[in-house]
Design a protein around this motif. Sequence first.
Motif, PDB file in Angstrom:
ATOM      1  N   UNK A   1       0.802  -1.224   0.000  1.00 23.59           N
ATOM      2  CA  UNK A   1       0.000   0.000   0.000  1.00 23.59           C
ATOM      3  C   UNK A   1       0.832   1.271   0.000  1.00 23.59           C
ATOM      4  N   UNK A   2       2.144   1.160   0.207  1.00 24.08           N
ATOM      5  CA  UNK A   2       3.022   2.331   0.299  1.00 24.08           C
ATOM      6  C   UNK A   2       4.001   2.313  -0.867  1.00 24.08           C
ATOM      7  N   UNK A   3       4.173   3.479  -1.512  1.00 24.33           N
ATOM      8  CA  UNK A   3       5.070   3.548  -2.668  1.00 24.33           C
ATOM      9  C   UNK A   3       5.579   4.976  -2.841  1.00 24.33           C
ATOM     10  N   UNK A   4       6.747   5.161  -3.460  1.00 24.73           N
ATOM     11  CA  UNK A   4       7.184   6.520  -3.822  1.00 24.73           C
ATOM     12  C   UNK A   4       6.332   7.027  -4.971  1.00 24.73           C
ATOM     13  N   UNK A   5       6.168   8.351  -5.054  1.00 21.31           N
ATOM     14  CA  UNK A   5       5.306   8.917  -6.091  1.00 21.31           C
ATOM     15  C   UNK A   5       5.711  10.367  -6.323  1.00 21.31           C
ATOM     16  N   UNK A   6       5.661  10.852  -7.588  1.00 21.20           N
ATOM     17  CA  UNK A   6       6.067  12.234  -7.872  1.00 21.20           C
ATOM     18  C   UNK A   6       5.133  13.261  -7.232  1.00 21.20           C
ATOM     19  N   UNK A   7       5.697  14.232  -6.531  1.00 17.24           N
ATOM     20  CA  UNK A   7       4.889  15.235  -5.841  1.00 17.24           C
ATOM     21  C   UNK A   7       4.080  16.079  -6.811  1.00 17.24           C
ATOM     22  N   UNK A   8       4.659  16.418  -7.978  1.00 13.45           N
ATOM     23  CA  UNK A   8       3.950  17.285  -8.910  1.00 13.45           C
ATOM     24  C   UNK A   8       2.651  16.639  -9.407  1.00 13.45           C
ATOM     25  N   UNK A   9       2.626  15.317  -9.510  1.00  8.41           N
ATOM     26  CA  UNK A   9       1.420  14.629  -9.978  1.00  8.41           C
ATOM     27  C   UNK A   9       0.275  14.765  -8.993  1.00  8.41           C
ATOM     28  N   UNK A  10       0.579  14.578  -7.708  1.00  8.80           N
ATOM     29  CA  UNK A  10      -0.482  14.636  -6.698  1.00  8.80           C
ATOM     30  C   UNK A  10      -0.968  16.072  -6.518  1.00  8.80           C
ATOM     31  N   UNK A  11      -0.054  17.048  -6.556  1.00  3.26           N
ATOM     32  CA  UNK A  11      -0.459  18.445  -6.387  1.00  3.26           C
ATOM     33  C   UNK A  11      -1.263  18.936  -7.583  1.00  3.26           C
ATOM     34  N   UNK A  12      -0.904  18.488  -8.778  1.00  4.78           N
ATOM     35  CA  UNK A  12      -1.663  18.855  -9.970  1.00  4.78           C
ATOM     36  C   UNK A  12      -3.082  18.325  -9.894  1.00  4.78           C
ATOM     37  N   UNK A  13      -3.224  17.065  -9.496  1.00  4.11           N
ATOM     38  CA  UNK A  13      -4.559  16.476  -9.384  1.00  4.11           C
ATOM     39  C   UNK A  13      -5.372  17.178  -8.305  1.00  4.11           C
ATOM     40  N   UNK A  14      -4.756  17.455  -7.161  1.00  2.00           N
ATOM     41  CA  UNK A  14      -5.467  18.114  -6.065  1.00  2.00           C
ATOM     42  C   UNK A  14      -5.968  19.486  -6.507  1.00  2.00           C
ATOM     43  N   UNK A  15      -5.113  20.227  -7.216  1.00  2.00           N
ATOM     44  CA  UNK A  15      -5.515  21.549  -7.691  1.00  2.00           C
ATOM     45  C   UNK A  15      -6.676  21.486  -8.671  1.00  2.00           C
ATOM     46  N   UNK A  16      -6.640  20.526  -9.586  1.00  2.00           N
ATOM     47  CA  UNK A  16      -7.717  20.399 -10.568  1.00  2.00           C
ATOM     48  C   UNK A  16      -9.018  19.939  -9.916  1.00  2.00           C
ATOM     49  N   UNK A  17      -8.909  19.088  -8.899  1.00  2.00           N
ATOM     50  CA  UNK A  17     -10.115  18.667  -8.181  1.00  2.00           C
ATOM     51  C   UNK A  17     -10.746  19.856  -7.456  1.00  2.00           C
ATOM     52  N   UNK A  18      -9.912  20.708  -6.868  1.00  2.00           N
ATOM     53  CA  UNK A  18     -10.439  21.902  -6.209  1.00  2.00           C
ATOM     54  C   UNK A  18     -11.176  22.799  -7.196  1.00  2.00           C
ATOM     55  N   UNK A  19     -10.612  22.938  -8.389  1.00  2.00           N
ATOM     56  CA  UNK A  19     -11.253  23.763  -9.414  1.00  2.00           C
ATOM     57  C   UNK A  19     -12.609  23.194  -9.828  1.00  2.00           C
ATOM     58  N   UNK A  20     -12.745  21.872  -9.741  1.00  2.00           N
ATOM     59  CA  UNK A  20     -13.991  21.228 -10.159  1.00  2.00           C
ATOM     60  C   UNK A  20     -15.088  21.322  -9.100  1.00  2.00           C
ATOM     61  N   UNK A  21     -14.701  21.678  -7.868  1.00  2.00           N
ATOM     62  CA  UNK A  21     -15.693  21.765  -6.794  1.00  2.00           C
ATOM     63  C   UNK A  21     -16.484  23.052  -6.938  1.00  2.00           C
TER      64      UNK A  21
END
Length: 295
Positions: free
Chosen positions: A124-144
Amino acid sequence: MYESTYRIDLKETSESFYFLPLAPYPDALLYLTSMAHEYTLPSYYVERFNTDVYMIHYTLNGSGQFVYNGISYPLEAGTLVFAYLGVHNILFPTDDRFEYCAIHVNGAQIQALYNHATEAGKKIVMPFPQENILSCFGKLKESLSPSMDFFSISKELNLLLTDILQSSLRKTNTLSPLMHEVYKLIVNNTTSVTEIARKLNYSPVYLEKRFKKESGSTIQNHIIRHKLEQAEHLLLTTSLPVSDIAKRIGYANTVGLVHLFRKHHDCTPLEFRKEWPKKKSTHIFSNPKGDKPLT
Protein backbone atom coordinates in the motif's frame (compact mmCIF):
# COMPACT_ATOMS: atom_id res chain seq x y z
CA MET A 1 -20.74 -0.04 11.05
CA TYR A 2 -18.56 3.07 10.66
CA GLU A 3 -16.12 3.44 13.58
CA SER A 4 -13.52 6.13 14.16
CA THR A 5 -11.57 8.10 16.74
CA TYR A 6 -10.45 11.59 15.80
CA ARG A 7 -8.25 14.28 17.30
CA ILE A 8 -8.05 16.65 14.34
CA ASP A 9 -5.54 19.19 15.60
CA LEU A 10 -4.46 21.23 12.59
CA LYS A 11 -2.73 24.47 11.77
CA GLU A 12 -4.88 27.31 10.42
CA THR A 13 -3.39 27.02 6.94
CA SER A 14 -5.04 23.60 6.46
CA GLU A 15 -7.97 23.22 4.08
CA SER A 16 -10.49 20.40 4.04
CA PHE A 17 -13.49 19.49 1.92
CA TYR A 18 -15.64 17.03 3.85
CA PHE A 19 -19.06 15.50 3.26
CA LEU A 20 -19.05 16.25 -0.43
CA PRO A 21 -22.27 15.25 -2.22
CA LEU A 22 -22.23 11.63 -3.27
CA ALA A 23 -22.45 10.60 -6.91
CA PRO A 24 -25.92 11.19 -8.37
CA TYR A 25 -26.48 7.56 -9.35
CA PRO A 26 -25.55 4.09 -8.00
CA ASP A 27 -22.35 2.39 -9.12
CA ALA A 28 -20.69 5.56 -10.41
CA LEU A 29 -17.25 4.68 -11.72
CA LEU A 30 -15.17 6.97 -9.51
CA TYR A 31 -16.34 9.72 -7.21
CA LEU A 32 -14.80 11.95 -4.59
CA THR A 33 -16.06 11.70 -1.00
CA SER A 34 -13.63 14.15 0.64
CA MET A 35 -10.20 15.69 0.27
CA ALA A 36 -7.81 17.71 2.39
CA HIS A 37 -4.47 19.49 2.45
CA GLU A 38 -3.49 19.49 6.10
CA TYR A 39 -0.68 20.77 8.29
CA THR A 40 -0.87 18.77 11.49
CA LEU A 41 -0.02 19.60 15.07
CA PRO A 42 1.87 17.00 17.13
CA SER A 43 -1.35 15.97 18.91
CA TYR A 44 -3.13 15.04 15.65
CA TYR A 45 -4.51 11.47 15.67
CA VAL A 46 -6.98 9.56 13.48
CA GLU A 47 -8.08 5.96 13.98
CA ARG A 48 -10.62 4.34 11.63
CA PHE A 49 -12.31 0.99 11.12
CA ASN A 50 -15.09 -0.22 8.82
CA THR A 51 -14.88 2.96 6.74
CA ASP A 52 -15.97 1.92 3.25
CA VAL A 53 -13.76 4.29 1.25
CA TYR A 54 -10.32 4.25 -0.41
CA MET A 55 -7.67 6.75 0.67
CA ILE A 56 -4.88 8.24 -1.43
CA HIS A 57 -2.56 9.90 1.12
CA TYR A 58 0.60 11.75 0.13
CA THR A 59 3.19 13.12 2.55
CA LEU A 60 4.48 16.53 1.44
CA ASN A 61 6.70 17.47 4.39
CA GLY A 62 7.79 16.15 7.76
CA SER A 63 7.14 12.60 8.89
CA GLY A 64 4.32 10.49 10.22
CA GLN A 65 3.22 6.95 10.89
CA PHE A 66 0.46 4.90 9.29
CA VAL A 67 -0.56 1.69 11.04
CA TYR A 68 -2.57 -0.57 8.75
CA ASN A 69 -3.94 -3.92 9.77
CA GLY A 70 -1.34 -4.17 12.52
CA ILE A 71 1.63 -3.21 10.31
CA SER A 72 3.37 0.14 10.87
CA TYR A 73 4.53 2.18 7.87
CA PRO A 74 6.80 5.22 8.32
CA LEU A 75 5.76 8.21 6.21
CA GLU A 76 8.14 10.81 4.80
CA ALA A 77 8.07 13.39 2.02
CA GLY A 78 7.38 11.70 -1.31
CA THR A 79 5.56 8.70 0.15
CA LEU A 80 2.13 7.76 -1.17
CA VAL A 81 -0.29 5.47 0.66
CA PHE A 82 -3.14 3.84 -1.23
CA ALA A 83 -5.32 2.04 1.30
CA TYR A 84 -8.83 0.70 1.83
CA LEU A 85 -10.07 2.20 5.09
CA GLY A 86 -12.40 -0.68 5.89
CA VAL A 87 -9.32 -2.22 7.51
CA HIS A 88 -8.28 -0.96 10.96
CA ASN A 89 -5.85 1.94 10.49
CA ILE A 90 -4.21 4.74 12.50
CA LEU A 91 -2.53 7.92 11.25
CA PHE A 92 -0.45 10.33 13.32
CA PRO A 93 2.59 12.67 12.92
CA THR A 94 6.03 11.89 14.29
CA ASP A 95 7.29 15.47 14.08
CA ASP A 96 5.80 18.97 14.06
CA ARG A 97 6.16 19.48 10.27
CA PHE A 98 3.84 16.70 9.06
CA GLU A 99 1.98 18.01 5.98
CA TYR A 100 -0.06 15.88 3.59
CA CYS A 101 -2.71 15.74 0.89
CA ALA A 102 -5.48 13.16 1.20
CA ILE A 103 -8.07 12.21 -1.41
CA HIS A 104 -10.88 9.81 -0.51
CA VAL A 105 -12.46 7.93 -3.38
CA ASN A 106 -15.20 5.40 -3.96
CA GLY A 107 -17.08 3.93 -6.92
CA ALA A 108 -17.54 0.82 -9.01
CA GLN A 109 -14.07 1.06 -10.57
CA ILE A 110 -11.96 1.69 -7.50
CA GLN A 111 -11.68 -1.83 -6.07
CA ALA A 112 -10.22 -3.30 -9.26
CA LEU A 113 -7.69 -0.45 -9.54
CA TYR A 114 -6.77 -0.81 -5.86
CA ASN A 115 -6.26 -4.57 -6.14
CA HIS A 116 -4.00 -4.17 -9.19
CA ALA A 117 -1.97 -1.30 -7.74
CA THR A 118 -1.45 -2.77 -4.24
CA GLU A 119 -1.60 -6.52 -4.92
CA ALA A 120 -4.93 -6.61 -3.07
CA GLY A 121 -3.65 -4.53 -0.14
CA LYS A 122 -0.25 -6.17 0.27
CA LYS A 123 1.79 -3.19 -0.98
CA ILE A 124 0.00 0.00 0.00
CA VAL A 125 3.02 2.33 0.30
CA MET A 126 5.07 3.55 -2.67
CA PRO A 127 7.18 6.52 -3.82
CA PHE A 128 5.31 8.92 -6.09
CA PRO A 129 6.07 12.23 -7.87
CA GLN A 130 4.89 15.23 -5.84
CA GLU A 131 3.95 17.29 -8.91
CA ASN A 132 1.42 14.63 -9.98
CA ILE A 133 -0.48 14.64 -6.70
CA LEU A 134 -0.46 18.44 -6.39
CA SER A 135 -1.66 18.85 -9.97
CA CYS A 136 -4.56 16.48 -9.38
CA PHE A 137 -5.47 18.11 -6.07
CA GLY A 138 -5.51 21.55 -7.69
CA LYS A 139 -7.72 20.40 -10.57
CA LEU A 140 -10.11 18.67 -8.18
CA LYS A 141 -10.44 21.90 -6.21
CA GLU A 142 -11.25 23.76 -9.41
CA SER A 143 -13.99 21.23 -10.16
CA LEU A 144 -15.69 21.77 -6.79
CA SER A 145 -18.62 24.07 -7.40
CA PRO A 146 -22.32 24.23 -6.54
CA SER A 147 -23.05 22.25 -9.70
CA MET A 148 -20.38 19.59 -8.87
CA ASP A 149 -19.07 18.46 -12.25
CA PHE A 150 -18.83 14.74 -11.48
CA PHE A 151 -17.56 13.89 -14.96
CA SER A 152 -14.54 16.22 -14.64
CA ILE A 153 -13.81 14.93 -11.15
CA SER A 154 -14.01 11.30 -12.30
CA LYS A 155 -11.65 12.07 -15.18
CA GLU A 156 -9.02 13.61 -12.86
CA LEU A 157 -9.32 10.69 -10.43
CA ASN A 158 -8.91 8.26 -13.33
CA LEU A 159 -5.71 9.98 -14.47
CA LEU A 160 -4.28 10.00 -10.93
CA LEU A 161 -5.11 6.35 -10.35
CA THR A 162 -3.55 5.45 -13.71
CA ASP A 163 -0.36 7.21 -12.57
CA ILE A 164 -0.47 5.30 -9.28
CA LEU A 165 -0.99 2.03 -11.11
CA GLN A 166 1.97 2.73 -13.38
CA SER A 167 4.15 3.66 -10.41
CA SER A 168 3.23 0.49 -8.55
CA LEU A 169 3.89 -1.75 -11.55
CA ARG A 170 7.10 -0.10 -12.74
CA LYS A 171 9.29 -2.51 -10.79
CA THR A 172 7.83 -5.53 -12.55
CA ASN A 173 7.74 -3.79 -15.96
CA THR A 174 4.20 -5.00 -16.61
CA LEU A 175 3.10 -1.56 -17.81
CA SER A 176 5.58 0.38 -19.93
CA PRO A 177 5.72 4.19 -20.00
CA LEU A 178 4.67 4.09 -23.67
CA MET A 179 1.48 2.17 -22.86
CA HIS A 180 0.77 4.62 -20.06
CA GLU A 181 1.05 7.50 -22.55
CA VAL A 182 -1.36 5.73 -24.90
CA TYR A 183 -3.89 5.36 -22.10
CA LYS A 184 -3.53 9.02 -21.10
CA LEU A 185 -4.21 10.12 -24.68
CA ILE A 186 -7.33 7.94 -24.72
CA VAL A 187 -8.55 9.48 -21.46
CA ASN A 188 -7.90 12.93 -22.95
CA ASN A 189 -10.19 12.12 -25.89
CA THR A 190 -7.80 11.25 -28.67
CA THR A 191 -10.27 9.19 -30.67
CA SER A 192 -8.26 7.27 -33.28
CA VAL A 193 -5.29 4.92 -33.34
CA THR A 194 -3.76 6.97 -36.15
CA GLU A 195 -3.88 10.19 -34.13
CA ILE A 196 -2.41 8.50 -31.03
CA ALA A 197 0.41 7.03 -33.13
CA ARG A 198 1.13 10.43 -34.72
CA LYS A 199 1.34 12.16 -31.33
CA LEU A 200 3.73 9.50 -30.00
CA ASN A 201 5.79 9.28 -33.23
CA TYR A 202 5.13 5.60 -33.85
CA SER A 203 3.49 3.79 -36.73
CA PRO A 204 -0.13 2.73 -36.03
CA VAL A 205 0.66 -0.92 -36.84
CA TYR A 206 3.62 -1.08 -34.44
CA LEU A 207 1.72 0.71 -31.68
CA GLU A 208 -1.30 -1.60 -31.98
CA LYS A 209 0.89 -4.71 -31.85
CA ARG A 210 2.81 -3.50 -28.83
CA PHE A 211 -0.34 -2.38 -27.01
CA LYS A 212 -1.99 -5.74 -27.69
CA LYS A 213 1.08 -7.59 -26.41
CA GLU A 214 1.28 -5.61 -23.15
CA SER A 215 -2.41 -5.12 -22.36
CA GLY A 216 -4.10 -8.09 -23.99
CA SER A 217 -6.50 -5.75 -25.75
CA THR A 218 -6.48 -3.30 -28.66
CA ILE A 219 -6.20 0.49 -28.59
CA GLN A 220 -9.48 0.76 -30.49
CA ASN A 221 -11.19 -1.37 -27.87
CA HIS A 222 -10.02 1.00 -25.12
CA ILE A 223 -11.09 4.05 -27.15
CA ILE A 224 -14.61 2.65 -27.52
CA ARG A 225 -14.79 1.73 -23.84
CA HIS A 226 -13.77 5.25 -22.89
CA LYS A 227 -16.39 6.75 -25.19
CA LEU A 228 -19.00 4.53 -23.59
CA GLU A 229 -17.90 5.62 -20.11
CA GLN A 230 -18.03 9.31 -21.06
CA ALA A 231 -21.46 8.99 -22.62
CA GLU A 232 -22.84 7.14 -19.59
CA HIS A 233 -21.58 9.86 -17.25
CA LEU A 234 -22.97 12.70 -19.33
CA LEU A 235 -26.34 11.03 -19.80
CA LEU A 236 -26.72 10.37 -16.08
CA THR A 237 -25.19 13.52 -14.59
CA THR A 238 -26.30 16.22 -17.05
CA SER A 239 -29.35 17.19 -19.08
CA LEU A 240 -27.32 17.68 -22.27
CA PRO A 241 -29.08 16.64 -25.48
CA VAL A 242 -27.88 13.39 -27.02
CA SER A 243 -26.58 15.33 -30.04
CA ASP A 244 -24.31 17.45 -27.80
CA ILE A 245 -23.03 14.38 -25.96
CA ALA A 246 -22.26 12.67 -29.26
CA LYS A 247 -20.15 15.64 -30.41
CA ARG A 248 -18.41 15.93 -27.04
CA ILE A 249 -17.12 12.35 -27.21
CA GLY A 250 -16.01 12.54 -30.84
CA TYR A 251 -18.99 11.56 -33.01
CA ALA A 252 -20.06 13.81 -35.88
CA ASN A 253 -23.73 13.03 -35.18
CA THR A 254 -25.92 10.83 -33.00
CA VAL A 255 -25.80 7.77 -35.27
CA GLY A 256 -22.51 6.45 -33.83
CA LEU A 257 -23.63 7.03 -30.25
CA VAL A 258 -26.96 5.27 -30.79
CA HIS A 259 -25.12 2.33 -32.38
CA LEU A 260 -22.73 2.19 -29.39
CA PHE A 261 -25.58 2.00 -26.87
CA ARG A 262 -27.65 -0.46 -28.86
CA LYS A 263 -24.63 -2.76 -29.07
CA HIS A 264 -23.58 -2.60 -25.42
CA HIS A 265 -26.76 -1.75 -23.54
CA ASP A 266 -29.47 -2.97 -25.93
CA CYS A 267 -31.13 0.44 -25.80
CA THR A 268 -30.81 3.99 -27.10
CA PRO A 269 -28.98 6.69 -25.13
CA LEU A 270 -32.30 8.28 -24.11
CA GLU A 271 -33.65 4.93 -22.94
CA PHE A 272 -30.46 4.40 -20.92
CA ARG A 273 -30.92 7.79 -19.25
CA LYS A 274 -34.58 7.08 -18.48
CA GLU A 275 -34.21 3.48 -17.36
CA TRP A 276 -31.05 3.83 -15.28
CA PRO A 277 -32.69 2.96 -11.93
CA LYS A 278 -33.60 -0.43 -13.41
CA LYS A 279 -30.24 -1.18 -14.99
CA LYS A 280 -26.56 -1.37 -14.06
CA SER A 281 -23.87 0.58 -15.89
CA THR A 282 -20.97 -0.91 -17.79
CA HIS A 283 -17.68 0.74 -16.82
CA ILE A 284 -14.36 1.06 -18.54
CA PHE A 285 -12.91 -2.23 -17.30
CA SER A 286 -15.94 -4.42 -17.98
CA ASN A 287 -17.33 -6.09 -21.07
CA PRO A 288 -20.62 -7.80 -20.23
CA LYS A 289 -20.84 -9.48 -23.62
CA GLY A 290 -17.55 -11.32 -23.31
CA ASP A 291 -14.07 -10.71 -24.68
CA LYS A 292 -15.11 -9.73 -28.20
CA PRO A 293 -13.78 -6.33 -29.34
CA LEU A 294 -15.97 -3.33 -28.62
CA THR A 295 -16.93 -1.58 -31.85
